[in-house]
Design a protein around this motif. Structure first.
Motif, PDB file in Angstrom:
ATOM      1  N   LYS A  14      71.793 -14.149  30.273  1.00 38.30           N
ATOM      2  CA  LYS A  14      72.978 -13.290  30.108  1.00 38.30           C
ATOM      3  C   LYS A  14      72.739 -12.389  28.889  1.00 38.30           C
ATOM      4  O   LYS A  14      72.487 -12.894  27.795  1.00 38.30           O
ATOM      5  N   TYR A  15      72.739 -11.064  29.110  1.00 39.92           N
ATOM      6  CA  TYR A  15      72.645 -10.134  27.974  1.00 39.92           C
ATOM      7  C   TYR A  15      73.859 -10.351  27.073  1.00 39.92           C
ATOM      8  O   TYR A  15      74.981 -10.552  27.577  1.00 39.92           O
ATOM      9  N   ASP A  16      73.626 -10.235  25.748  1.00 40.24           N
ATOM     10  CA  ASP A  16      74.747 -10.399  24.817  1.00 40.24           C
ATOM     11  C   ASP A  16      75.915  -9.475  25.160  1.00 40.24           C
ATOM     12  O   ASP A  16      77.075  -9.842  25.021  1.00 40.24           O
ATOM     13  N   SER A  17      75.566  -8.246  25.612  1.00 40.70           N
ATOM     14  CA  SER A  17      76.642  -7.281  25.845  1.00 40.70           C
ATOM     15  C   SER A  17      77.308  -7.431  27.208  1.00 40.70           C
ATOM     16  O   SER A  17      78.210  -6.674  27.546  1.00 40.70           O
ATOM     17  N   GLN A  18      76.854  -8.389  28.014  1.00 44.58           N
ATOM     18  CA  GLN A  18      77.438  -8.563  29.352  1.00 44.58           C
ATOM     19  C   GLN A  18      78.306  -9.825  29.390  1.00 44.58           C
ATOM     20  O   GLN A  18      78.020 -10.802  28.694  1.00 44.58           O
ATOM     21  N   SER A  21      76.109 -13.601  33.694  1.00 44.96           N
ATOM     22  CA  SER A  21      74.640 -13.690  33.715  1.00 44.96           C
ATOM     23  C   SER A  21      74.060 -12.629  34.645  1.00 44.96           C
ATOM     24  O   SER A  21      74.560 -12.407  35.749  1.00 44.96           O
ATOM     25  N   THR A  22      72.966 -12.000  34.204  1.00 41.17           N
ATOM     26  CA  THR A  22      72.273 -11.010  35.032  1.00 41.17           C
ATOM     27  C   THR A  22      71.245 -11.697  35.922  1.00 41.17           C
ATOM     28  O   THR A  22      71.069 -11.322  37.076  1.00 41.17           O
ATOM     29  N   LEU A  23      70.569 -12.722  35.397  1.00 42.42           N
ATOM     30  CA  LEU A  23      69.650 -13.521  36.227  1.00 42.42           C
ATOM     31  C   LEU A  23      70.239 -14.915  36.373  1.00 42.42           C
ATOM     32  O   LEU A  23      70.698 -15.515  35.390  1.00 42.42           O
ATOM     33  N   GLY A  43      70.294  -2.444  40.136  1.00 44.43           N
ATOM     34  CA  GLY A  43      71.179  -3.320  39.360  1.00 44.43           C
ATOM     35  C   GLY A  43      71.048  -4.795  39.711  1.00 44.43           C
ATOM     36  O   GLY A  43      71.783  -5.635  39.180  1.00 44.43           O
ATOM     37  N   SER A  44      70.096  -5.145  40.577  1.00 51.46           N
ATOM     38  CA  SER A  44      69.999  -6.548  41.012  1.00 51.46           C
ATOM     39  C   SER A  44      69.318  -7.438  39.975  1.00 51.46           C
ATOM     40  O   SER A  44      69.378  -8.661  40.081  1.00 51.46           O
ATOM     41  N   GLY A  45      68.618  -6.822  39.003  1.00 49.48           N
ATOM     42  CA  GLY A  45      67.997  -7.634  37.940  1.00 49.48           C
ATOM     43  C   GLY A  45      66.478  -7.586  37.924  1.00 49.48           C
ATOM     44  O   GLY A  45      65.838  -8.354  37.207  1.00 49.48           O
ATOM     45  N   LYS A  46      65.885  -6.657  38.679  1.00 52.03           N
ATOM     46  CA  LYS A  46      64.416  -6.584  38.765  1.00 52.03           C
ATOM     47  C   LYS A  46      63.779  -6.286  37.404  1.00 52.03           C
ATOM     48  O   LYS A  46      62.879  -6.976  36.956  1.00 52.03           O
ATOM     49  N   SER A  47      64.275  -5.227  36.741  1.00 44.67           N
ATOM     50  CA  SER A  47      63.693  -4.870  35.443  1.00 44.67           C
ATOM     51  C   SER A  47      63.975  -5.949  34.407  1.00 44.67           C
ATOM     52  O   SER A  47      63.190  -6.143  33.474  1.00 44.67           O
TER      53      SER A  47
END
Ligand code: ATP
Ligand code: MG
Length: 291
Positions: A14-18, A21-23, A43-47
């Protein structure tokens, strides 16, 4: 059995700013020398997965990690960016931001100068890679004056010179026309064979990436792995479009023409399709009626 060079175990980030969880609970092993495509909608989380492999997460893009991500045996949670830079080389879509030198030659040399290699070794290595990639004639030019395709190759040379075991490409085809895209894929293939590198390609353009052989395609949707398959198996399942990834155009044409795609043994390229009169006739008929 040998250890995988990349291993995600129940990995959540989870990015601090989100707020969320992104992944989510990523389980993924990649072996040395494999060539993997990571595909999925925007936006699915590939990068974000890529940023774990090169250490930007958690060193620059901070956040909460659950589970584990090991890259060449190093847990990213306690490895600094510098140490991971010897393991993972990253080639980004926006090559302009990657150029540092005034000339192509200086630019390619930069990584080795940074590693304090002796000048004669730097010169030799720059010339070897420039020769390998057919860009020796560009060495004295400014990187900013090159075409999109040439920039891509120079950026590639600047990264390859490090000879890292993992090469990470984040949308390497984004600024290229289809023909240059296919050429870039052939180049990546050639380099992989030479360096025996592990190659991770993040791309929307599945058809062009598949112009060279791939070991597996990992499909990501909404931060989760929804498929981890050999390309041919995934194409037979016909799941790309379900999550918003464009499937190869030749597959769409076969389907539109009413051909039973599931019965074709190898769907990974046009060249691999069976040379059968029934398929030809149906395609011809579809082409005539569709126009
Ligand atoms: N540095 C960051 N800080 C906070 N949130 C981020 C950061 N980078 C990405 N995100 C968020 O994480 C999610 C996934 O982004 P990511 O860049 O991994 O997607 P992607 O699959 O690579 O998309 P695209 O195909 O558009 O490049 C997005 O919702 C995005 O807002
Ligand atoms: Mg991305």
């Amino acid at each position: 059995m040998t250890q995988p060079i990349i291993s995600f175990k129940n990995f959540t980030f989870k990015y601090d700013s989100q707020a969320f969880s992104t992944l989510k609970n990523i389980n993924l092993d990649i072996n040395k020398g494999e060539k993997i495509l990571i595909a999925g909608p925007s936006g699915s989380g590939k990068s974000t997965i890529g940023r774990c492999l090169n250490g930007l997460i958690p060193n620059i893009d901070t956040g909460d990690i659950e589970g584990e991500c090991l890259v060449d045996g190093k847990n990213i949670k306690n490895t600094n960016l510098f140490d991971l830079s010897f393991t993972t080389s990253t080639i980004l879509q926006d090559t302009d931001s990657q150029f540092i030198g005034l000339t192509v030659g200086e630019d390619i040399a930069f990584a080795l100068e940074n590693d304090c290699e002796p000048q004669n070794k730097i010169r030799q290595t720059v010339h070897r890679w420039a020769d390998e990639l057919n860009i020796s004639h560009l060495l004295k030019q400014s990187p900013q004056n090159l075409s999109g395709g040439q920039k891509q190759i120079v950026a590639l040379a600047g990264v390859l010179i490090d000879e890292s075991p993992i090469l990470l490409f984040d949308e390497p085809l984004a600024n290229l026309d289809p023909a240059s895209g296919v050429k870039t894929m052939a180049l990546i293939d050639q380099i992989q064979k030479e360096l025996n590198a592990t190659v991770i390609i993040i791309e929307h353009r599945v058809e062009e990436v598949m112009s060279q052989s791939l070991d597996r395609i990992i499909l990501i949707n909404d931060g989760e792995i929804v498929a981890d398959k050999k390309p041919n198996d995934l194409l037979h399942e016909n799941r790309l479009e379900d999550i918003g990834v464009r499937s190869p155009l030749y597959l769409k044409a076969l389907e539109e023409a009413g051909i039973d795609v599931a019965s074709i043994p190898d769907l990974t390229s046009v060249a691999a399709l069976p040379d059968e009169a029934e398929i030809d006739n149906k395609l011809q008929y579809w082409l005539i009626t569709a126009l």
